[in-house]
Design a protein around this motif. Sequence first.
Motif, PDB file in Angstrom:
ATOM      1  N   THR A  71       7.912 -11.968  19.907  1.00  0.00           N
ATOM      2  CA  THR A  71       7.580 -12.972  20.968  1.00  0.00           C
ATOM      3  C   THR A  71       6.754 -14.112  20.319  1.00  0.00           C
ATOM      4  OG1 THR A  71       5.961 -11.993  22.135  1.00  0.00           O
ATOM      5  CG2 THR A  71       7.904 -11.321  22.685  1.00  0.00           C
ATOM      6  N   ASP A  72       6.224 -14.987  21.072  1.00  0.00           N
ATOM      7  CA  ASP A  72       5.215 -15.966  20.756  1.00  0.00           C
ATOM      8  C   ASP A  72       3.845 -15.527  20.799  1.00  0.00           C
ATOM      9  OD1 ASP A  72       5.263 -16.017  23.573  1.00  0.00           O
ATOM     10  OD2 ASP A  72       5.171 -18.116  23.719  1.00  0.00           O
ATOM     11  N   LEU A  73       3.635 -14.451  21.578  1.00  0.00           N
ATOM     12  CA  LEU A  73       2.348 -13.925  21.643  1.00  0.00           C
ATOM     13  C   LEU A  73       1.846 -12.769  20.697  1.00  0.00           C
ATOM     14  CD1 LEU A  73       1.934 -14.285  25.710  1.00  0.00           C
ATOM     15  CD2 LEU A  73       1.670 -16.152  23.875  1.00  0.00           C
ATOM     16  N   PHE A  74       2.612 -11.925  20.239  1.00  0.00           N
ATOM     17  CA  PHE A  74       2.297 -10.861  19.584  1.00  0.00           C
ATOM     18  C   PHE A  74       3.248 -10.791  18.337  1.00  0.00           C
ATOM     19  CE2 PHE A  74       0.530 -10.052  23.747  1.00  0.00           C
ATOM     20  CZ  PHE A  74      -0.715  -9.425  23.529  1.00  0.00           C
ATOM     21  N   GLN A  75       2.741  -9.922  17.244  1.00  0.00           N
ATOM     22  CA  GLN A  75       3.370  -9.908  16.070  1.00  0.00           C
ATOM     23  C   GLN A  75       2.897  -8.813  15.744  1.00  0.00           C
ATOM     24  OE1 GLN A  75       1.335 -13.284  14.320  1.00  0.00           O
ATOM     25  NE2 GLN A  75       0.692 -11.935  12.700  1.00  0.00           N
ATOM     26  N   ASN A  81       7.784   0.308  12.728  1.00  0.00           N
ATOM     27  CA  ASN A  81       9.033  -0.260  13.624  1.00  0.00           C
ATOM     28  C   ASN A  81       9.088  -1.962  13.463  1.00  0.00           C
ATOM     29  OD1 ASN A  81      10.175   2.054  14.960  1.00  0.00           O
ATOM     30  ND2 ASN A  81       8.084   2.359  15.804  1.00  0.00           N
ATOM     31  N   SER A  82       8.788  -2.411  12.380  1.00  0.00           N
ATOM     32  CA  SER A  82       8.634  -4.024  12.139  1.00  0.00           C
ATOM     33  C   SER A  82       9.840  -4.725  12.495  1.00  0.00           C
ATOM     34  CB  SER A  82       8.371  -4.071  10.705  1.00  0.00           C
ATOM     35  OG  SER A  82       9.185  -3.894   9.835  1.00  0.00           O
ATOM     36  N   GLU A  83      10.967  -3.933  12.408  1.00  0.00           N
ATOM     37  CA  GLU A  83      12.481  -4.718  12.849  1.00  0.00           C
ATOM     38  C   GLU A  83      12.300  -5.311  14.244  1.00  0.00           C
ATOM     39  OE1 GLU A  83      13.325  -0.292  13.397  1.00  0.00           O
ATOM     40  OE2 GLU A  83      12.349  -1.535  11.804  1.00  0.00           O
ATOM     41  N   TRP A  84      11.478  -4.791  15.209  1.00  0.00           N
ATOM     42  CA  TRP A  84      11.592  -5.400  16.527  1.00  0.00           C
ATOM     43  C   TRP A  84      10.648  -6.671  16.467  1.00  0.00           C
ATOM     44  CZ3 TRP A  84      14.365  -3.363  20.420  1.00  0.00           C
ATOM     45  CH2 TRP A  84      14.741  -2.172  20.310  1.00  0.00           C
ATOM     46  N   ASP A  85       9.945  -7.065  15.599  1.00  0.00           N
ATOM     47  CA  ASP A  85       9.297  -8.273  15.320  1.00  0.00           C
ATOM     48  C   ASP A  85       9.777  -9.085  14.550  1.00  0.00           C
ATOM     49  OD1 ASP A  85       7.026  -9.811  16.158  1.00  0.00           O
ATOM     50  OD2 ASP A  85       6.026  -9.362  14.068  1.00  0.00           O
ATOM     51  N   THR A  86      10.591  -8.566  13.327  1.00  0.00           N
ATOM     52  CA  THR A  86      11.152  -9.395  12.241  1.00  0.00           C
ATOM     53  C   THR A  86      12.598  -9.778  12.631  1.00  0.00           C
ATOM     54  OG1 THR A  86      11.784  -7.521  11.096  1.00  0.00           O
ATOM     55  CG2 THR A  86       9.496  -8.529  10.669  1.00  0.00           C
ATOM     56  N   TYR A  87      13.128  -9.147  13.783  1.00  0.00           N
ATOM     57  CA  TYR A  87      14.671  -9.047  13.962  1.00  0.00           C
ATOM     58  C   TYR A  87      15.416  -8.966  12.672  1.00  0.00           C
ATOM     59  CZ  TYR A  87      13.292 -11.392  18.333  1.00  0.00           C
ATOM     60  OH  TYR A  87      12.695 -11.450  19.597  1.00  0.00           O
ATOM     61  N   TRP A 308      -0.736  -7.212  17.145  1.00  0.00           N
ATOM     62  CA  TRP A 308      -1.637  -8.288  16.993  1.00  0.00           C
ATOM     63  C   TRP A 308      -1.263  -9.447  17.718  1.00  0.00           C
ATOM     64  CZ3 TRP A 308      -4.995  -5.146  16.286  1.00  0.00           C
ATOM     65  CH2 TRP A 308      -5.624  -4.538  15.204  1.00  0.00           C
ATOM     66  N   PRO A 309      -2.120 -10.214  18.306  1.00  0.00           N
ATOM     67  CA  PRO A 309      -1.944 -11.557  18.958  1.00  0.00           C
ATOM     68  C   PRO A 309      -1.524 -12.520  17.690  1.00  0.00           C
ATOM     69  CG  PRO A 309      -4.058 -10.998  19.030  1.00  0.00           C
ATOM     70  CD  PRO A 309      -3.463  -9.746  18.502  1.00  0.00           C
ATOM     71  N   THR A 310      -0.643 -13.388  18.216  1.00  0.00           N
ATOM     72  CA  THR A 310      -0.201 -14.304  17.113  1.00  0.00           C
ATOM     73  C   THR A 310      -1.520 -15.603  17.127  1.00  0.00           C
ATOM     74  OG1 THR A 310       0.835 -15.905  18.698  1.00  0.00           O
ATOM     75  CG2 THR A 310       2.161 -14.110  17.368  1.00  0.00           C
ATOM     76  N   ASP A 311      -1.385 -16.310  16.081  1.00  0.00           N
ATOM     77  CA  ASP A 311      -2.434 -17.376  15.908  1.00  0.00           C
ATOM     78  C   ASP A 311      -2.265 -18.313  17.187  1.00  0.00           C
ATOM     79  OD1 ASP A 311      -3.216 -16.193  13.439  1.00  0.00           O
ATOM     80  OD2 ASP A 311      -2.587 -17.989  12.170  1.00  0.00           O
ATOM     81  N   TYR A 312      -1.213 -18.479  17.562  1.00  0.00           N
ATOM     82  CA  TYR A 312      -0.944 -19.399  18.639  1.00  0.00           C
ATOM     83  C   TYR A 312      -1.456 -18.946  19.977  1.00  0.00           C
ATOM     84  CZ  TYR A 312       1.820 -21.103  22.813  1.00  0.00           C
ATOM     85  OH  TYR A 312       1.929 -21.868  24.039  1.00  0.00           O
ATOM     86  N   ALA A 313      -1.514 -17.449  20.083  1.00  0.00           N
ATOM     87  CA  ALA A 313      -2.111 -16.999  21.170  1.00  0.00           C
ATOM     88  C   ALA A 313      -3.640 -17.048  21.258  1.00  0.00           C
ATOM     89  CB  ALA A 313      -1.545 -15.387  21.395  1.00  0.00           C
ATOM     90  N   LEU A 314      -3.941 -16.910  19.917  1.00  0.00           N
ATOM     91  CA  LEU A 314      -5.606 -16.903  20.019  1.00  0.00           C
ATOM     92  C   LEU A 314      -6.036 -18.195  19.813  1.00  0.00           C
ATOM     93  CD1 LEU A 314      -6.170 -14.265  16.996  1.00  0.00           C
ATOM     94  CD2 LEU A 314      -6.364 -13.944  19.267  1.00  0.00           C
ATOM     95  N   VAL A 498       9.686 -18.152  19.340  1.00  0.00           N
ATOM     96  CA  VAL A 498       9.402 -17.354  18.271  1.00  0.00           C
ATOM     97  C   VAL A 498       9.736 -18.091  16.891  1.00  0.00           C
ATOM     98  CG1 VAL A 498      10.494 -15.207  16.951  1.00  0.00           C
ATOM     99  CG2 VAL A 498      10.531 -15.155  19.481  1.00  0.00           C
ATOM    100  N   ARG A 499      10.475 -18.882  16.582  1.00  0.00           N
ATOM    101  CA  ARG A 499      10.899 -19.830  15.669  1.00  0.00           C
ATOM    102  C   ARG A 499       9.488 -20.587  15.415  1.00  0.00           C
ATOM    103  NH1 ARG A 499      16.988 -21.910  15.774  1.00  0.00           N
ATOM    104  NH2 ARG A 499      17.855 -19.931  15.114  1.00  0.00           N
ATOM    105  N   LYS A 500       8.847 -20.733  16.325  1.00  0.00           N
ATOM    106  CA  LYS A 500       7.664 -21.957  16.147  1.00  0.00           C
ATOM    107  C   LYS A 500       6.413 -21.129  16.099  1.00  0.00           C
ATOM    108  CE  LYS A 500       5.742 -26.147  18.627  1.00  0.00           C
ATOM    109  NZ  LYS A 500       5.746 -27.029  19.876  1.00  0.00           N
ATOM    110  N   TYR A 501       6.309 -19.970  16.665  1.00  0.00           N
ATOM    111  CA  TYR A 501       5.049 -19.425  16.756  1.00  0.00           C
ATOM    112  C   TYR A 501       4.632 -18.055  16.154  1.00  0.00           C
ATOM    113  CZ  TYR A 501       4.112 -23.024  20.206  1.00  0.00           C
ATOM    114  OH  TYR A 501       3.842 -24.334  20.796  1.00  0.00           O
ATOM    115  N   ASN A 502       5.886 -17.358  15.792  1.00  0.00           N
ATOM    116  CA  ASN A 502       5.901 -16.083  15.407  1.00  0.00           C
ATOM    117  C   ASN A 502       6.188 -16.086  13.783  1.00  0.00           C
ATOM    118  OD1 ASN A 502       6.558 -13.125  14.513  1.00  0.00           O
ATOM    119  ND2 ASN A 502       6.582 -12.603  16.725  1.00  0.00           N
ATOM    120  N   PRO A 503       5.325 -15.821  13.004  1.00  0.00           N
ATOM    121  CA  PRO A 503       5.691 -15.876  11.598  1.00  0.00           C
ATOM    122  C   PRO A 503       6.598 -14.764  11.146  1.00  0.00           C
ATOM    123  CG  PRO A 503       3.454 -14.858  11.726  1.00  0.00           C
ATOM    124  CD  PRO A 503       3.918 -15.139  13.186  1.00  0.00           C
TER     125      PRO A 503
END
Length: 536
Positions: A71-75, A81-87, A308-314, A498-503
């Motif tokens: 998502t945009d808020l957590f990474q 289980n990184s595939e859930w974050d990296t798709y 971890w919260p994303t930079d965008y969230a912080l 996700v494209r904008k805020y999740n690295p």
Amino acid sequence: MKKTKYIILCGIINLCFASCVDLTENMITDTVADTQFSTAEGLDEALIGAYVPLRGFYGREPGMLMNLYGTDLFQEGQSYNSEWDTYGAGLNSSTVLSPSGDELVWEPFYKGINYVNTVISRAEDIPNLDQSLKVQKIAEAKFLRAHYYFVLVQHFGPLHLTLEETRKVELEAYRVPEAEVYEAIIADLTYAIEHLPSQQPQYGRPTQIAAVNHLAKVYLTIGNWEKAASLAIQVITSGRHRLLDQYKDVFDPFNQRHEEVIWAVQWGDNPEVNNPGNELQRYFAPRQWLLAGLIGDDMYHTGIARFWPTDYALTTLFGNDYRKEGLHIRNDTRYSVTFKEVWEYNDAPNLPQGKSIGDTAAWFTNDPIIQEVPDADVAKYPYRLVRIKDRNTVNSPTVQKHRYPYTRNNGRDYMYMRLAETYLIASEALMMQGKLDEAAFYFNEVRKRAAFPGMAIPLIRPEQLSIDEILDERGRELCGELHRWTDLKRTGKLIERVRKYNPYGGPNIQEHHLLRPIPQTQIDRTKNDFAQNPGY
């Protein structure tokens, strides 16, 4: 679905070890299911069994993986289980030797559905069961069935829809369109609204207002704005619940069962009956115990740094630069309540020289002035200083909403529905109808509560409302509460944000990721062709 009476019975046998204090009194040890379920006592035990799968999802990693990662808020922090974050390819359960983690919700939730179907089908045949009690138990069961299907359909799309108890092995399963699943969900919640009591004798069982609130969220999800707004306002004006005076009070670990909670998944204060325990705080917390003078304590536990919260969230979401006008971390309490930045020495035998218990050991901060401290000066601080750019898989600001003063099998309830979200449901649904003045009113009731005492907080003007503003406010209010992935999907913003805020997820997410892959175990065990979702 391959489900047998053996599965049902095992769930009841283990119930004593998996259910909450308020809803568990007796343990069934050697009763044949057909006989046991023919009594009023056995019926309620089956109903209690229907709650058990909620714990494995909302109190542990499966619910976090499916609602926070990607998502945009957590990474990803430190995870296997990184595939859930990296798709990544690991999401597709047919490409790995073992099924992907999504079976951890698929299997338990279908078992929960079969518990529910058992209650509904057996209730009619129980002799001398008071009619009003009978319909109340059926209504409670239908509320749970609606919830299980609601979670499943949002993540997986077309489902095998079964509304009858499974009493023998079945080798065929068929997916029906999402619209048909939602029709069943709406029918179940409508029945629950008609037959659930306004108050339950045991905390944790859904009330009539909880069913109204759940249906509002369902209608919001399928785009029936008028009904979503009407039902949400009905909850708000019912007088059954209220917003607590201060945002921090909502997450007071010593006052969980307050007036803002509409429905919660339960644990209890006795760790012996809390398995599986609520480990959300442990998954959120950093590995603070790797720093000299720090150990995992009963309140924050031994962190394993998964989310971890994303930079965008912080930064952007909460407005970390308080030197600018507008909404920011100095007028909005929600950042400081949600995230823990400061860790104090608590390990007396291993204190660094010159340090005392209670001194600051580490500061993981989003403070804008500290972000500008030169690298050469960071080491001069008398504690471990971690700026946003210094974050790693071990150390970062961490969500502290789920803290509770017990160890791993802790007794913190999970608030699935609370009134602040209901206000935001009303606001979103009214906005989508073009009723901006009303929408701004419900939006601002939530924001006003977030203000630091005695300090003004910027309110939104009707013309400023947009779906992005709604999502941002939901992000501030509900951060870390396991709603984000479905919020982004519902509003059509998942891929964009996700494209904008999740690295990690941004480079990989595609249209087909709006649905999760069907677990390979489900596909393999059906005699007929059980179709995989496109793209997997």
